[in-house]
Design a protein around this motif. Structure first.
Motif, PDB file in Angstrom:
ATOM      1  N   LEU A   1     -14.293  -2.870  -4.997  1.00 41.75           N
ATOM      2  CA  LEU A   1     -13.339  -1.806  -4.396  1.00 41.75           C
ATOM      3  C   LEU A   1     -12.671  -1.396  -5.587  1.00 41.75           C
ATOM      4  CD1 LEU A   1     -11.903  -1.665  -1.562  1.00 41.75           C
ATOM      5  CD2 LEU A   1     -10.117  -2.986  -2.305  1.00 41.75           C
ATOM      6  N   PRO A   2     -12.479   0.097  -5.437  1.00 46.98           N
ATOM      7  CA  PRO A   2     -11.846   0.982  -6.392  1.00 46.98           C
ATOM      8  C   PRO A   2     -10.446   0.540  -6.770  1.00 46.98           C
ATOM      9  CG  PRO A   2     -13.180   2.399  -5.072  1.00 46.98           C
ATOM     10  CD  PRO A   2     -13.060   0.865  -4.336  1.00 46.98           C
ATOM     11  N   ARG A   3      -9.871   0.589  -7.706  1.00 42.07           N
ATOM     12  CA  ARG A   3      -8.633  -0.249  -8.004  1.00 42.07           C
ATOM     13  C   ARG A   3      -7.524   0.430  -7.344  1.00 42.07           C
ATOM     14  NH1 ARG A   3      -6.967  -3.388 -11.964  1.00 42.07           N
ATOM     15  NH2 ARG A   3      -8.664  -3.410 -12.959  1.00 42.07           N
ATOM     16  N   THR A   4      -7.600   1.835  -7.129  1.00 45.62           N
ATOM     17  CA  THR A   4      -6.568   2.584  -6.410  1.00 45.62           C
ATOM     18  C   THR A   4      -6.498   1.915  -5.002  1.00 45.62           C
ATOM     19  OG1 THR A   4      -6.631   4.542  -7.797  1.00 45.62           O
ATOM     20  CG2 THR A   4      -5.578   4.714  -5.711  1.00 45.62           C
ATOM     21  N   ILE A   5      -7.569   1.932  -4.250  1.00 46.51           N
ATOM     22  CA  ILE A   5      -7.581   1.298  -2.971  1.00 46.51           C
ATOM     23  C   ILE A   5      -6.943  -0.111  -3.137  1.00 46.51           C
ATOM     24  CG2 ILE A   5      -8.884   0.689  -1.062  1.00 46.51           C
ATOM     25  CD1 ILE A   5     -10.925   2.992  -1.875  1.00 46.51           C
ATOM     26  N   ALA A   6      -7.414  -0.835  -4.013  1.00 46.38           N
ATOM     27  CA  ALA A   6      -6.831  -2.274  -3.816  1.00 46.38           C
ATOM     28  C   ALA A   6      -5.556  -2.218  -4.253  1.00 46.38           C
ATOM     29  CB  ALA A   6      -7.490  -2.897  -5.197  1.00 46.38           C
ATOM     30  N   ARG A   7      -4.835  -1.600  -5.062  1.00 48.85           N
ATOM     31  CA  ARG A   7      -3.526  -1.391  -5.289  1.00 48.85           C
ATOM     32  C   ARG A   7      -2.547  -0.783  -3.992  1.00 48.85           C
ATOM     33  NH1 ARG A   7      -1.942   2.505  -9.471  1.00 48.85           N
ATOM     34  NH2 ARG A   7       0.118   1.136  -9.402  1.00 48.85           N
ATOM     35  N   VAL A   8      -3.106   0.084  -3.388  1.00 43.12           N
ATOM     36  CA  VAL A   8      -2.479   0.511  -2.159  1.00 43.12           C
ATOM     37  C   VAL A   8      -2.607  -0.428  -1.013  1.00 43.12           C
ATOM     38  CG1 VAL A   8      -2.937   2.211  -0.112  1.00 43.12           C
ATOM     39  CG2 VAL A   8      -3.156   2.920  -2.293  1.00 43.12           C
ATOM     40  N   HIS A   9      -3.851  -1.217  -0.786  1.00 45.85           N
ATOM     41  CA  HIS A   9      -3.660  -2.261   0.207  1.00 45.85           C
ATOM     42  C   HIS A   9      -2.638  -3.267  -0.162  1.00 45.85           C
ATOM     43  CE1 HIS A   9      -6.162  -5.564   2.229  1.00 45.85           C
ATOM     44  NE2 HIS A   9      -5.396  -4.805   2.984  1.00 45.85           N
TER      45      HIS A   9
ATOM     46  N   ARG B   1       5.107   7.425  -4.480  1.00 49.42           N
ATOM     47  CA  ARG B   1       6.043   7.059  -5.300  1.00 49.42           C
ATOM     48  C   ARG B   1       6.059   5.639  -5.905  1.00 49.42           C
ATOM     49  NH1 ARG B   1       9.538   7.801  -1.906  1.00 49.42           N
ATOM     50  NH2 ARG B   1      10.240   5.715  -1.557  1.00 49.42           N
ATOM     51  N   ARG B   2       5.880   4.849  -5.198  1.00 46.76           N
ATOM     52  CA  ARG B   2       5.802   3.513  -5.602  1.00 46.76           C
ATOM     53  C   ARG B   2       4.547   3.261  -6.693  1.00 46.76           C
ATOM     54  NH1 ARG B   2       8.316  -0.537  -3.475  1.00 46.76           N
ATOM     55  NH2 ARG B   2       6.508  -1.939  -3.835  1.00 46.76           N
ATOM     56  N   LEU B   3       3.646   3.536  -6.277  1.00 46.69           N
ATOM     57  CA  LEU B   3       2.418   3.400  -7.338  1.00 46.69           C
ATOM     58  C   LEU B   3       2.046   4.438  -8.238  1.00 46.69           C
ATOM     59  CD1 LEU B   3      -0.120   1.954  -4.407  1.00 46.69           C
ATOM     60  CD2 LEU B   3       1.264   0.554  -5.932  1.00 46.69           C
ATOM     61  N   GLU B   4       2.932   5.479  -8.209  1.00 50.07           N
ATOM     62  CA  GLU B   4       2.538   6.606  -9.008  1.00 50.07           C
ATOM     63  C   GLU B   4       1.051   7.329  -9.007  1.00 50.07           C
ATOM     64  OE1 GLU B   4       4.307   4.892 -12.848  1.00 50.07           O
ATOM     65  OE2 GLU B   4       5.840   6.371 -12.680  1.00 50.07           O
ATOM     66  N   ILE B   5       0.735   7.583  -7.852  1.00 48.26           N
ATOM     67  CA  ILE B   5      -0.559   8.178  -7.753  1.00 48.26           C
ATOM     68  C   ILE B   5      -0.502   9.492  -6.801  1.00 48.26           C
ATOM     69  CG2 ILE B   5      -1.960   6.162  -7.867  1.00 48.26           C
ATOM     70  CD1 ILE B   5      -2.116   5.665  -5.025  1.00 48.26           C
ATOM     71  N   SER B   6      -1.378  10.349  -6.743  1.00 49.85           N
ATOM     72  CA  SER B   6      -1.161  11.512  -6.338  1.00 49.85           C
ATOM     73  C   SER B   6      -1.324  11.426  -4.682  1.00 49.85           C
ATOM     74  CB  SER B   6      -2.270  12.418  -6.602  1.00 49.85           C
ATOM     75  OG  SER B   6      -3.679  12.114  -6.137  1.00 49.85           O
ATOM     76  N   PRO B   7      -0.772  12.240  -3.942  1.00 47.21           N
ATOM     77  CA  PRO B   7      -0.880  12.287  -2.419  1.00 47.21           C
ATOM     78  C   PRO B   7      -2.374  12.179  -2.176  1.00 47.21           C
ATOM     79  CG  PRO B   7       0.799  13.870  -3.081  1.00 47.21           C
ATOM     80  CD  PRO B   7       0.102  13.376  -4.165  1.00 47.21           C
ATOM     81  N   ALA B   8      -3.142  12.769  -2.801  1.00 48.78           N
ATOM     82  CA  ALA B   8      -4.751  12.883  -2.646  1.00 48.78           C
ATOM     83  C   ALA B   8      -5.183  11.581  -2.771  1.00 48.78           C
ATOM     84  CB  ALA B   8      -5.508  13.889  -3.536  1.00 48.78           C
ATOM     85  N   SER B   9      -4.889  10.835  -3.677  1.00 50.93           N
ATOM     86  CA  SER B   9      -5.301   9.543  -3.870  1.00 50.93           C
ATOM     87  C   SER B   9      -5.027   8.578  -2.855  1.00 50.93           C
ATOM     88  CB  SER B   9      -4.903   8.903  -5.292  1.00 50.93           C
ATOM     89  OG  SER B   9      -5.531   9.697  -6.379  1.00 50.93           O
TER      90      SER B   9
ATOM     91  N   ALA C   1      -7.144   9.217   0.207  1.00 51.79           N
ATOM     92  CA  ALA C   1      -8.623   8.911   0.245  1.00 51.79           C
ATOM     93  C   ALA C   1      -8.431   7.477   0.300  1.00 51.79           C
ATOM     94  CB  ALA C   1      -9.184   9.109  -1.307  1.00 51.79           C
ATOM     95  N   SER C   2      -7.438   6.642  -0.241  1.00 52.54           N
ATOM     96  CA  SER C   2      -7.192   4.958  -0.142  1.00 52.54           C
ATOM     97  C   SER C   2      -7.194   4.661   1.419  1.00 52.54           C
ATOM     98  CB  SER C   2      -6.244   4.679  -0.988  1.00 52.54           C
ATOM     99  OG  SER C   2      -6.533   4.785  -2.331  1.00 52.54           O
ATOM    100  N   VAL C   3      -5.835   5.231   1.895  1.00 49.76           N
ATOM    101  CA  VAL C   3      -5.708   4.753   3.311  1.00 49.76           C
ATOM    102  C   VAL C   3      -6.720   5.190   4.324  1.00 49.76           C
ATOM    103  CG1 VAL C   3      -3.400   4.818   2.930  1.00 49.76           C
ATOM    104  CG2 VAL C   3      -4.398   6.866   3.839  1.00 49.76           C
ATOM    105  N   ASN C   4      -7.435   6.235   4.012  1.00 56.24           N
ATOM    106  CA  ASN C   4      -8.483   6.793   4.796  1.00 56.24           C
ATOM    107  C   ASN C   4      -9.674   5.475   5.033  1.00 56.24           C
ATOM    108  OD1 ASN C   4      -7.432   8.862   6.144  1.00 56.24           O
ATOM    109  ND2 ASN C   4      -8.376  10.017   4.653  1.00 56.24           N
ATOM    110  N   PHE C   5      -9.966   5.143   3.641  1.00 57.68           N
ATOM    111  CA  PHE C   5     -10.951   4.103   3.487  1.00 57.68           C
ATOM    112  C   PHE C   5     -10.584   2.729   4.278  1.00 57.68           C
ATOM    113  CE2 PHE C   5     -12.464   0.416   1.441  1.00 57.68           C
ATOM    114  CZ  PHE C   5     -13.755   0.491   1.140  1.00 57.68           C
ATOM    115  N   LEU C   6      -9.075   2.240   3.915  1.00 57.79           N
ATOM    116  CA  LEU C   6      -8.761   1.039   4.213  1.00 57.79           C
ATOM    117  C   LEU C   6      -8.409   1.072   5.984  1.00 57.79           C
ATOM    118  CD1 LEU C   6      -5.680   0.639   2.138  1.00 57.79           C
ATOM    119  CD2 LEU C   6      -7.888  -0.792   2.183  1.00 57.79           C
ATOM    120  N   ILE C   7      -8.484   2.376   6.512  1.00 55.61           N
ATOM    121  CA  ILE C   7      -8.606   2.617   8.036  1.00 55.61           C
ATOM    122  C   ILE C   7      -9.878   2.399   8.633  1.00 55.61           C
ATOM    123  CG2 ILE C   7      -8.301   4.291   9.790  1.00 55.61           C
ATOM    124  CD1 ILE C   7      -5.600   5.377   8.386  1.00 55.61           C
ATOM    125  N   ASP C   8     -10.692   3.046   7.924  1.00 60.36           N
ATOM    126  CA  ASP C   8     -12.332   3.012   8.192  1.00 60.36           C
ATOM    127  C   ASP C   8     -12.715   1.534   8.270  1.00 60.36           C
ATOM    128  OD1 ASP C   8     -12.333   5.886   8.629  1.00 60.36           O
ATOM    129  OD2 ASP C   8     -13.203   6.074   6.825  1.00 60.36           O
TER     130      ASP C   8
END
Length: 220
Positions: free
Chosen positions: A91-99, A117-125, A128-135
């Motif tokens: 799993l990509p690290r950003t997706i793991a952090r969002v989850h 804001r909490r994870l200090e990542i871009s809105p695009a990131s 992409a992360s939540v779309n993967f987690l939803i899918d």
């Protein structure tokens, strides 16, 4: 956390480093850095000496006050371990952090802006992360009519949906392998290989779905 650690945090903030960059320099979880800054004046008001004195005062009070600090450190370590295991599994690290951030939210929900804001990542990131987690069934999207924005939700049933979605996707692969094997001569080594793999995966995935259905009541 030492006085020197706090000075390095202040220097990192002055240098406009992200919390994640500061955490890497100190070999600490990002959540530890975020909590340290938040409880001691925030990014615009963090002073290492004042933060160190405040922590010392809290420690001197003794008793129950010291327990949350230890507990927080334990939680931070557990979060980082789970994230590392997820990354190791592919799993990509950003997706793991969002989850993980969604899982650790008291309500199990965040907005995209909160995650960014909490994870200090871009809105695009975040997107992409939540779309993967939803899918993959781990998260669902809800519309907040009052604020006219989406919220991302992790609930107990997410684990059931994630298992079933993953199993069904693998089941499709298994049946595609069986279909391909059926077009090849029975004594062909490729056909035999596809047939065995397809049969094995089909059986395991059907068992997995059946087990998830049978155990779903544990999540209610």
């Amino acid at each position: 956390m030492t006085h020197q650690d706090r000075r390095r945090i202040a220097a990192g903030l002055a240098g406009r480093l992200t919390y994640a960059e500061i955490a890497r320099q100190l070999a600490r979880p990002t959540s530890t850095i975020s909590r340290e800054i938040a409880r001691n004046g925030g990014p615009g008001g963090y002073e290492p000496e004042r933060a160190h004195r405040a922590t010392a005062r809290r420690a001197r009070r003794g008793g129950p006050v010291s327990a949350p600090v230890s507990s927080a450190a334990t939680v931070d370590a557990a979060q980082e371990k789970i994230i590392e295991l997820a990354v190791r599994s592919g799993l990509p690290r950003t997706i793991a952090r969002v989850h993980m951030d969604l899982l650790m939210s008291e309500t199990g929900t965040r907005t995209a802006a909160e995650l960014s804001r909490r994870l200090e990542i871009s809105p695009a990131s975040v997107s992409a992360s939540v779309n993967f987690l939803i899918d993959t069934g781990y998260v669902r999207r809800e519309r907040d009519p009052r604020r006219r924005r989406d919220r991302y939700v992790v609930d107990d049933q997410a684990w059931y949906h994630a298992v079933v979605i993953s199993s069904r996707q693998t089941l499709e692969t298994a049946r595609a392998a069986l279909a391909a094997a059926a077009t090849i001569a029975p004594d062909d080594p490729v056909g035999r290989r596809l047939s065995k793999a397809g049969t094995f995966l089909e059986r395991v995935m059907l068992d997995s779905i059946e087990s998830a259905d049978r155990s779903r009541s544990l999540l209610t």
